[in-house]
Motif scaffolding. Sequence first.
Motif, short mmCIF file in Angstrom:
data_model
loop_
_atom_site.label_atom_id
_atom_site.label_comp_id
_atom_site.label_asym_id
_atom_site.label_seq_id
_atom_site.Cartn_x
_atom_site.Cartn_y
_atom_site.Cartn_z
N THR A 48 34.03 50.39 24.71
CA THR A 48 33.81 50.77 23.31
C THR A 48 32.52 51.58 23.17
OG1 THR A 48 32.59 48.74 22.85
CG2 THR A 48 34.95 48.70 22.41
N LEU A 49 32.38 52.22 22.03
CA LEU A 49 31.15 52.93 21.71
C LEU A 49 30.09 51.91 21.31
CD1 LEU A 49 32.64 55.83 19.56
CD2 LEU A 49 31.79 55.96 21.91
N SER A 50 28.83 52.22 21.56
CA SER A 50 27.73 51.31 21.21
C SER A 50 27.55 51.27 19.70
CB SER A 50 26.44 51.76 21.89
OG SER A 50 26.56 51.68 23.28
N ARG A 51 27.14 50.08 19.22
CA ARG A 51 26.88 49.88 17.81
C ARG A 51 25.55 49.16 17.65
NH1 ARG A 51 30.71 48.61 20.50
NH2 ARG A 51 30.59 46.39 20.16
N ALA A 52 24.78 49.53 16.63
CA ALA A 52 23.50 48.88 16.35
C ALA A 52 23.60 48.15 15.01
CB ALA A 52 22.37 49.90 16.31
N TYR A 53 23.18 46.89 15.02
CA TYR A 53 23.17 46.07 13.81
C TYR A 53 21.75 45.61 13.53
CZ TYR A 53 28.24 45.62 14.22
OH TYR A 53 29.58 45.87 14.28
N GLU A 54 21.38 45.61 12.26
CA GLU A 54 20.09 45.06 11.83
C GLU A 54 20.36 44.12 10.67
OE1 GLU A 54 16.62 47.75 11.69
OE2 GLU A 54 18.07 49.33 12.15
N ARG A 55 19.54 43.09 10.57
CA ARG A 55 19.66 42.17 9.44
C ARG A 55 18.91 42.77 8.26
NH1 ARG A 55 19.60 36.55 12.10
NH2 ARG A 55 17.64 37.34 12.82
N MET A 56 19.64 43.01 7.20
CA MET A 56 19.07 43.64 6.02
C MET A 56 18.95 42.62 4.89
SD MET A 56 18.55 46.66 6.92
CE MET A 56 19.09 48.11 7.78
N PRO A 57 17.80 42.63 4.19
CA PRO A 57 17.65 41.73 3.04
C PRO A 57 18.66 42.07 1.94
CG PRO A 57 15.56 42.76 3.63
CD PRO A 57 16.62 43.43 4.43
N GLN A 58 19.24 41.04 1.35
CA GLN A 58 20.19 41.21 0.26
C GLN A 58 19.53 40.83 -1.06
OE1 GLN A 58 23.45 42.40 1.24
NE2 GLN A 58 22.14 42.67 3.02
N LEU A 59 20.13 41.20 -2.16
CA LEU A 59 19.56 40.90 -3.48
C LEU A 59 19.42 39.40 -3.73
CD1 LEU A 59 21.38 43.58 -5.66
CD2 LEU A 59 19.00 43.57 -4.89
N ASP A 60 20.28 38.60 -3.12
CA ASP A 60 20.21 37.15 -3.33
C ASP A 60 19.20 36.45 -2.41
OD1 ASP A 60 21.48 37.20 -0.87
OD2 ASP A 60 23.30 36.18 -1.55
N GLY A 61 18.47 37.25 -1.62
CA GLY A 61 17.45 36.68 -0.74
C GLY A 61 17.94 36.40 0.68
N THR A 62 19.23 36.49 0.91
CA THR A 62 19.76 36.27 2.25
C THR A 62 19.54 37.53 3.09
OG1 THR A 62 21.97 37.02 1.63
CG2 THR A 62 21.51 34.64 1.44
N ARG A 63 19.80 37.41 4.36
CA ARG A 63 19.67 38.54 5.28
C ARG A 63 20.99 38.69 6.02
NH1 ARG A 63 16.26 36.47 8.87
NH2 ARG A 63 15.76 38.40 9.89
N LYS A 64 21.67 39.81 5.82
CA LYS A 64 23.01 40.03 6.36
C LYS A 64 22.96 41.08 7.47
CE LYS A 64 27.47 41.79 4.85
NZ LYS A 64 28.16 42.44 3.75
N TRP A 65 23.69 40.81 8.57
CA TRP A 65 23.81 41.80 9.64
C TRP A 65 24.57 43.01 9.12
CZ3 TRP A 65 21.00 41.65 13.85
CH2 TRP A 65 20.55 40.42 14.35
#
Length: 114
Positions: A48-65
Amino acid sequence: MTDDRLPAHLEVSGLIRAVEAAGGFGMVLSKGERTAGTLMVVCCNRATLSRAYERMPQLDGTRKWTLTKQQDTENPMEFSDYCRRRGQQDPDLWVVELDIENAERFIDVAVHNS
């Protein structure tokens, strides 16, 4: 308010160990801040092709990949350049490569193949 996150170096170590226990390979490409650093996970596999994921802050305070970059077949070096630049832009950022089929399962991201 306290931050109940796992220290970055422990999370990185755990990711790498889990991938290696499943028969894959994990490697730190760039070390960030030991305790409160953020993570970018590069998922790759020869099929497969490479993919980069970062955890981003969400409006509810959680951090989503969140998928932040995917390798382009027309310009494969652009992906490597992106990962290198991200590491230089943010000295707190850990860049970790997980080389195993369906690497997203280790960061709890569902992949939908078209």
